[in-house]
Design an enzyme around this catalytic site. Sequence first.
Site, short mmCIF file in Angstrom:
data_model
loop_
_atom_site.label_atom_id
_atom_site.label_comp_id
_atom_site.label_asym_id
_atom_site.label_seq_id
_atom_site.Cartn_x
_atom_site.Cartn_y
_atom_site.Cartn_z
CG ASP A 94 -7.42 -4.27 3.09
OD1 ASP A 94 -8.30 -4.19 4.30
OD2 ASP A 94 -6.98 -3.32 3.04
CG ASP A 154 -13.14 -6.44 5.93
OD1 ASP A 154 -12.80 -6.20 7.07
OD2 ASP A 154 -13.16 -5.60 4.87
CE LYS A 192 0.26 -17.66 -3.10
NZ LYS A 192 0.03 -19.12 -2.14
CG ASP A 221 -3.00 -20.07 -1.00
OD1 ASP A 221 -2.39 -19.76 0.31
OD2 ASP A 221 -3.12 -20.89 -2.40
CE1 TYR A 231 -3.26 -1.93 0.09
CE2 TYR A 231 -3.73 -1.89 2.45
CZ TYR A 231 -4.40 -2.81 1.01
OH TYR A 231 -4.79 -4.05 0.83
#
Length: 359
Positions: free
Chosen positions: A248, A252, A192, A224, A141
């Site tokens: 992020d 959620d 990852k 994943d 980001y």
Amino acid sequence: MSKKILILPGDGIGPEIIAQAMKLLETLKHDFDLKITLEQGAIGGAGYDDCGHPLPEHTLKLAREADAILLGAVGGPQYDSLPRELRPERGLLGIRSALGLFANLRPAILYPQLAGASTLRAEVVSGLDIMIVRELTGGIYFGQPRGIRTREDGQREGFNTMIYTEAEIERIMRTAFDIALKRQRRVCSVDKANVLEVSELWREVAERVSKDYPEVSLSHLYVDNAAMQLVRAPKQFDVMVTSNLFGDVLSDIAAMLTGSIGMLPSASLDANGKGMYEPVHGSAPDIAGQDIANPLATILSVSMMLRYSLDEAALADTVDQAVSRVLAHGLRTGDIYTEGCERVGTQLMGDAVIEALRD
Ligand code: NAD
């Protein structure tokens, strides 16, 4: 010594839910010997209305001087047409970056009394208690270079950079391990590393930091698989630590396991434990001013503040238990209401928690 707490009600339902948290803080101060002083400031749309900026100078000064900050929520349709730099969200982003709040703590707790509110089967989620620690000021980001450019063949391409220094990884790891020491002592680091070099370094630093915490077990998951495990068997997790982008998304997913946005607190911490505490939900303009918003996410944010910035773990437990008792008594705001329960408004819910502090 008395700790300074800055209260930023913000917009929409912000002032209503913050009023309940302030009643609670006043009670803790007068009846439970909590040494605090409270100050108030304007932020978001309220800051813009007050002095033409979503993060007024005066508010930022108070924030720098405070030991902890409690925020309601910002935003509303009346501010949507303002230039980007004057929009309410800029106030939030501005205060987070000015204070260097790099660690975002997002607990996902499902009170057994609310198991019916989740879209997952009750036995999968009942009693769920996960802490997601998300790196908040680095990663893709913020990484440079970034942009949209035109290639020699005339095609446009967009690009971002996922970048972490060892120091950035180390400090978020230490935050996660320190938190795990106060919980079940298990950290799962999510990356990852099978594809990304930045994740390879992430994993290496995680292993190195874990040597300083022999009482805490460390495991690793690819992002994943972590997403899959969160919906398959979420109770396997204690603390999950991950980068800005992965956090992020995962926070959620974890939030939705609990079924209600009105129940979820959060914290953003700096390197010295100073923090900003706020409910995960927004300013809910659709229900503002009606005394129907759920104040429990804000009240639970106060509990996090007691635990992580004020070193008052016993009082934090008292608040958590009061919330649990109120739910056990069947009190519900509209967002968590199920048949057979007693529907109450924002103020009555706040009063009930204060009452339950002494049960
Ligand atoms: P929202 O979280 O405000 O509302 C989503 C839905 O959840 C709405 O139906 C709302 O009524 C309900 N809801 C939210 N909090 C509730 C509570 N405490 N009790 C009961 N119901 C609740 O998200 P949105 O509608 O996408 O955004 C509204 C405004 O909030 C926008 O201006 C957005 O930019 C802003 N926002 C602010 C923050 C923040 O301040 N941290 C976060 C997200 C959105």
